[in-house]
Scaffold this motif. Structure first.
Motif, PDB file in Angstrom:
ATOM      1  N   VAL A  12      56.803  -2.491  -9.775  1.00  0.00           N
ATOM      2  CA  VAL A  12      57.032  -1.610 -10.900  1.00  0.00           C
ATOM      3  C   VAL A  12      55.936  -1.884 -11.930  1.00  0.00           C
ATOM      4  N   THR A  13      55.514  -0.830 -12.642  1.00  0.00           N
ATOM      5  CA  THR A  13      54.519  -0.984 -13.705  1.00  0.00           C
ATOM      6  C   THR A  13      55.237  -0.894 -15.045  1.00  0.00           C
ATOM      7  N   VAL A  14      55.040  -1.906 -15.891  1.00  0.00           N
ATOM      8  CA  VAL A  14      55.741  -1.973 -17.174  1.00  0.00           C
ATOM      9  C   VAL A  14      54.731  -1.988 -18.315  1.00  0.00           C
ATOM     10  N   ARG A  15      55.251  -1.664 -19.502  1.00  0.00           N
ATOM     11  CA  ARG A  15      54.435  -1.684 -20.726  1.00  0.00           C
ATOM     12  C   ARG A  15      54.929  -2.845 -21.595  1.00  0.00           C
ATOM     13  N   ILE A  16      53.992  -3.666 -22.057  1.00  0.00           N
ATOM     14  CA  ILE A  16      54.348  -4.811 -22.886  1.00  0.00           C
ATOM     15  C   ILE A  16      54.619  -4.329 -24.310  1.00  0.00           C
ATOM     16  N   ASN A  17      55.837  -4.610 -24.811  1.00  0.00           N
ATOM     17  CA  ASN A  17      56.179  -4.209 -26.177  1.00  0.00           C
ATOM     18  C   ASN A  17      56.978  -5.279 -26.914  1.00  0.00           C
ATOM     19  N   ASP A  18      57.032  -6.517 -26.319  1.00  0.00           N
ATOM     20  CA  ASP A  18      57.807  -7.578 -26.955  1.00  0.00           C
ATOM     21  C   ASP A  18      57.209  -8.925 -26.567  1.00  0.00           C
TER      22      ASP A  18
ATOM     23  N   ARG B  23      44.036   1.297  -9.639  1.00  0.00           N
ATOM     24  CA  ARG B  23      43.585   0.919 -10.962  1.00  0.00           C
ATOM     25  C   ARG B  23      42.987  -0.479 -10.919  1.00  0.00           C
ATOM     26  N   LYS B  24      42.000  -0.657 -11.720  1.00  0.00           N
ATOM     27  CA  LYS B  24      41.302  -1.938 -11.749  1.00  0.00           C
ATOM     28  C   LYS B  24      42.212  -3.016 -12.324  1.00  0.00           C
ATOM     29  N   VAL B  25      42.244  -4.131 -11.642  1.00  0.00           N
ATOM     30  CA  VAL B  25      43.074  -5.258 -12.081  1.00  0.00           C
ATOM     31  C   VAL B  25      42.234  -6.151 -12.995  1.00  0.00           C
ATOM     32  N   VAL B  26      42.732  -6.323 -14.223  1.00  0.00           N
ATOM     33  CA  VAL B  26      42.014  -7.143 -15.206  1.00  0.00           C
ATOM     34  C   VAL B  26      42.293  -8.623 -14.981  1.00  0.00           C
ATOM     35  N   ALA B  27      43.540  -8.965 -14.709  1.00  0.00           N
ATOM     36  CA  ALA B  27      43.943 -10.356 -14.469  1.00  0.00           C
ATOM     37  C   ALA B  27      45.182 -10.343 -13.600  1.00  0.00           C
TER      38      ALA B  27
ATOM     39  N   LEU C  20      49.894 -11.310 -24.017  1.00  0.00           N
ATOM     40  CA  LEU C  20      49.207 -10.036 -23.746  1.00  0.00           C
ATOM     41  C   LEU C  20      49.332  -9.096 -24.944  1.00  0.00           C
ATOM     42  N   PRO C  21      48.273  -8.306 -25.236  1.00  0.00           N
ATOM     43  CA  PRO C  21      48.356  -7.361 -26.357  1.00  0.00           C
ATOM     44  C   PRO C  21      49.465  -6.337 -26.151  1.00  0.00           C
ATOM     45  N   MET C  22      50.045  -5.865 -27.260  1.00  0.00           N
ATOM     46  CA  MET C  22      51.071  -4.837 -27.173  1.00  0.00           C
ATOM     47  C   MET C  22      50.484  -3.552 -26.549  1.00  0.00           C
ATOM     48  N   GLY C  23      51.251  -2.954 -25.676  1.00  0.00           N
ATOM     49  CA  GLY C  23      50.799  -1.735 -24.988  1.00  0.00           C
ATOM     50  C   GLY C  23      50.086  -2.001 -23.683  1.00  0.00           C
TER      51      GLY C  23
ATOM     52  N   VAL D 100      66.798 -14.043 -12.010  1.00  0.00           N
ATOM     53  CA  VAL D 100      65.449 -14.615 -12.114  1.00  0.00           C
ATOM     54  C   VAL D 100      64.809 -14.524 -10.730  1.00  0.00           C
ATOM     55  N   ILE D 101      63.575 -13.978 -10.660  1.00  0.00           N
ATOM     56  CA  ILE D 101      62.921 -13.778  -9.366  1.00  0.00           C
ATOM     57  C   ILE D 101      61.470 -14.241  -9.453  1.00  0.00           C
ATOM     58  N   PRO D 102      60.913 -14.654  -8.311  1.00  0.00           N
ATOM     59  CA  PRO D 102      59.480 -14.964  -8.276  1.00  0.00           C
ATOM     60  C   PRO D 102      58.669 -13.668  -8.193  1.00  0.00           C
ATOM     61  N   VAL D 103      57.642 -13.547  -9.013  1.00  0.00           N
ATOM     62  CA  VAL D 103      56.857 -12.308  -9.041  1.00  0.00           C
ATOM     63  C   VAL D 103      55.373 -12.615  -9.023  1.00  0.00           C
ATOM     64  N   ARG D 104      54.651 -11.596  -8.622  1.00  0.00           N
ATOM     65  CA  ARG D 104      53.200 -11.616  -8.788  1.00  0.00           C
ATOM     66  C   ARG D 104      52.893 -10.501  -9.775  1.00  0.00           C
ATOM     67  N   TYR D 105      52.105 -10.791 -10.786  1.00  0.00           N
ATOM     68  CA  TYR D 105      51.787  -9.793 -11.796  1.00  0.00           C
ATOM     69  C   TYR D 105      50.299  -9.481 -11.771  1.00  0.00           C
ATOM     70  N   GLU D 106      49.969  -8.237 -12.098  1.00  0.00           N
ATOM     71  CA  GLU D 106      48.575  -7.788 -12.166  1.00  0.00           C
ATOM     72  C   GLU D 106      48.413  -6.997 -13.472  1.00  0.00           C
ATOM     73  N   VAL D 107      47.527  -7.454 -14.322  1.00  0.00           N
ATOM     74  CA  VAL D 107      47.266  -6.782 -15.584  1.00  0.00           C
ATOM     75  C   VAL D 107      46.316  -5.625 -15.319  1.00  0.00           C
ATOM     76  N   LEU D 108      46.796  -4.380 -15.565  1.00  0.00           N
ATOM     77  CA  LEU D 108      45.988  -3.188 -15.304  1.00  0.00           C
ATOM     78  C   LEU D 108      45.204  -2.748 -16.529  1.00  0.00           C
ATOM     79  N   SER D 109      45.709  -3.030 -17.686  1.00  0.00           N
ATOM     80  CA  SER D 109      45.000  -2.684 -18.926  1.00  0.00           C
ATOM     81  C   SER D 109      45.511  -3.558 -20.049  1.00  0.00           C
ATOM     82  N   ARG D 110      44.638  -3.791 -21.037  1.00  0.00           N
ATOM     83  CA  ARG D 110      45.022  -4.600 -22.200  1.00  0.00           C
ATOM     84  C   ARG D 110      45.109  -3.701 -23.424  1.00  0.00           C
ATOM     85  N   GLY D 111      46.275  -3.595 -23.980  1.00  0.00           N
ATOM     86  CA  GLY D 111      46.473  -2.816 -25.196  1.00  0.00           C
ATOM     87  C   GLY D 111      46.405  -1.328 -24.984  1.00  0.00           C
TER      88      GLY D 111
END
Length: 211
Positions: free
Chosen positions: A167-173, A113-117, A150-153, A200-211
């Motif tokens: 792991v891939t998560v959905r933003i809802n909070d 999947r394309k990484v937005v950010a 980040l936008p919800m969803g 608490v852990i160090p992570v790298r995050y990749e935004v796959l979609s916004r909203g």
């Protein structure tokens, strides 16, 4: 007329001749029967020991059955070829079960999947039941997370830098508000990346979609 002695001798002679003739006749009949019996037995023995009849001469065409009585005529005399014999049915081959390595090799690769950010930060987790900023009830067993902007969803892939698990998560909070942290994962999401022990852990995050 002769004397009585002569008449007696003549009578005895006739008796002897008659008996002798009868004996000769009986011997003759017995000898004839014996000769006939021997001839029949010899004929039977000759029949038993007689060699079998010779095979008919071989056919010039080379067909070993040609010329034998009752045998099928050769192929050339039929005017059409014989029906070929059916080939023996082959038992279906059992398919060999693929090993785990072969199955993994043949499995379709996951579509990237394309990484937005993307970026790096620290992530924590929470599990208390509460109402989220999106309006839905928080479920610690779902793969969700809180983010400040980040936008919800939005979908975010989070990778634990300590072990490489993702792991891939959905933003809802919204949150977290502690310094240095950009994500607050649900308990189930943190368990996926193996960080519940440290909190608490160090992570790298990749935004796959916004909203």
């Amino acid at each position: 007329m002769g004397s009585p002695v002569r008449r007696l001798l003549r009578a005895r002679l006739r008796t002897v001749l008659i008996v002798s003739g009868a004996a000769v006749a009986v011997l003759t009949v017995g000898a004839f029967a014996l000769v006939n019996g021997n001839g029949s037995s010899r004929s039977a023995q000759a029949a038993q020991t007689a060699p079998p009849p010779a095979d008919p001469p071989a056919d010039p065409s080379g067909d070993p059955l040609a010329g034998r009585p009752g045998a099928d005529p050769p192929r050339a005399s039929r005017g059409k070829p014989r029906t070929p014999e059916p080939s023996p049915a082959k038992s279906p081959k059992k398919k060999r079960a693929k090993s785990d390595s072969e199955a993994a090799h043949l499995a379709k690769p996951e579509k990237k999947r394309k990484v937005v950010a993307s970026g790096s930060c620290e992530a924590s987790y929470y599990w208390q039941g509460q109402m989220t900023a999106s309006g839905e009830s928080f479920d610690p067993d779902e793969l969700t997370a809180a983010h400040k902007t980040l936008p919800m969803g939005s979908k975010v892939r989070v990778t634990n830098k300590n072990n490489g698990r993702s792991v891939t998560v959905r933003i809802n909070d919204r949150g977290p508000y502690a310094g240095g942290r950009c994500l607050d994962l649900s308990r189930a999401a943190m368990k996926k990346v193996g960080g519940t022990g440290s909190g608490v852990i160090p992570v790298r995050y990749e935004v796959l979609s916004r909203g």
